[in-house]
Design an enzyme around this catalytic site. Sequence first.
Site, PDB file in Angstrom:
ATOM      1  N   TYR A 150       0.833  -1.205   0.000  1.00 36.57           N
ATOM      2  CA  TYR A 150       0.000   0.000   0.000  1.00 36.57           C
ATOM      3  C   TYR A 150       0.865   1.251   0.000  1.00 36.57           C
ATOM      4  O   TYR A 150       0.723   2.130  -0.861  1.00 36.57           O
ATOM      5  CB  TYR A 150      -0.933  -0.008   1.220  1.00 36.57           C
ATOM      6  N   PHE A 228      -4.522  -6.215  17.291  1.00 35.58           N
ATOM      7  CA  PHE A 228      -3.542  -6.959  16.512  1.00 35.58           C
ATOM      8  C   PHE A 228      -2.120  -6.601  16.947  1.00 35.58           C
ATOM      9  O   PHE A 228      -1.507  -5.678  16.444  1.00 35.58           O
ATOM     10  CB  PHE A 228      -3.729  -6.675  15.022  1.00 35.58           C
TER      11      PHE A 228
END
Length: 347
Positions: A150, A228
């Site tokens: 990205y 996470f």
Amino acid sequence: MRVFITGGAGYIASHAALRLLDEGHSVAIIDNLFRGNRGAIAVLERLGGARVSFLEADILDIDTVTRFMRDAEPELVLHFAGLTYVGESVERPADYLRVNTEGGIALLEAMHRASVGRIIFSSTAATYGEPAAAHIPIREDTPQLPVNPYGLSKLLFENELRTAVEKTKSAAATTTAAAPLAAIALRYFNVAGSDALGRLGEDHRPETHLVPLALEVALGKRAHISIFGTDYDTHDGTCVRDYVHVDDLISAHLAAIPALAPGRFQYWNVGIGRGYSVKEVIESCRRVTGHAIPTINAERRAGDPSQLYAEGRAITRDLGWQPKWVELDAIVATAWRWMQAHPGGYE
């Protein structure tokens, strides 16, 4: 002013269109609706009337984009269209290069054909990768070393923009060509919140952003939220990010417009200048909503840097921009108000 907006059915771009309409401008919006919301376009059409034109199309379709741009006769392009999920980019890097990099190049070709010479690009702090501690907070001269596809796809298009500016500058100096391209990249950090008047909000499918995920738990749409990674080198072990309110981000775009200069590629960071950890954001959502918001710990996601937050003096010095929304609870509260009123999003 007439403004051409790519990805205009998305979260940030629709807020940009709304602000432009509020200030009396006209917008031409293109979006393939892969992840954009037709409901956001409906809001803009209702509020803007004849000052809004919308075309469902892909920016890789150069001929279609060129025709729409010629019809709209814009004075400026705001380029938001793109794929934005870090984890997905690790799994599908080719898609991110095709949409974010090749799509941007296709847009530049359409602009050339339609004789449009000003563009502000929605770039990202992900172009910096995972800077060393000495580079935190992140300045504009921090080395750009992305750690996920990205960030790389956005950096590659920044480089294409810089090259296009230089090429058009050289051409204008030696021929009777049109004025050289004027381009700005705004490298922004995490964006949160909703239109302060509650007209537009954040509705991704799938949702991956921390604030709306936590608020969906408060709404009863999720049982818990996953954290996470809890072993990062940060004060509480979770990732730290800079959260800029979407309204402030749009103000930065508007502040950048007068700075567009033919033959110059310019870039600024957009953030509030401090970081909040994942745990701190969830605590803020608990305070704002009054809900417990249970969490579970999960493995780190691939491509997630430990901390990213801006050193924002350059954009304040050069453009006079500074954030108005600096308290996390206030930012979260605007998102919560919209989600309470629209528990199903735009559907």
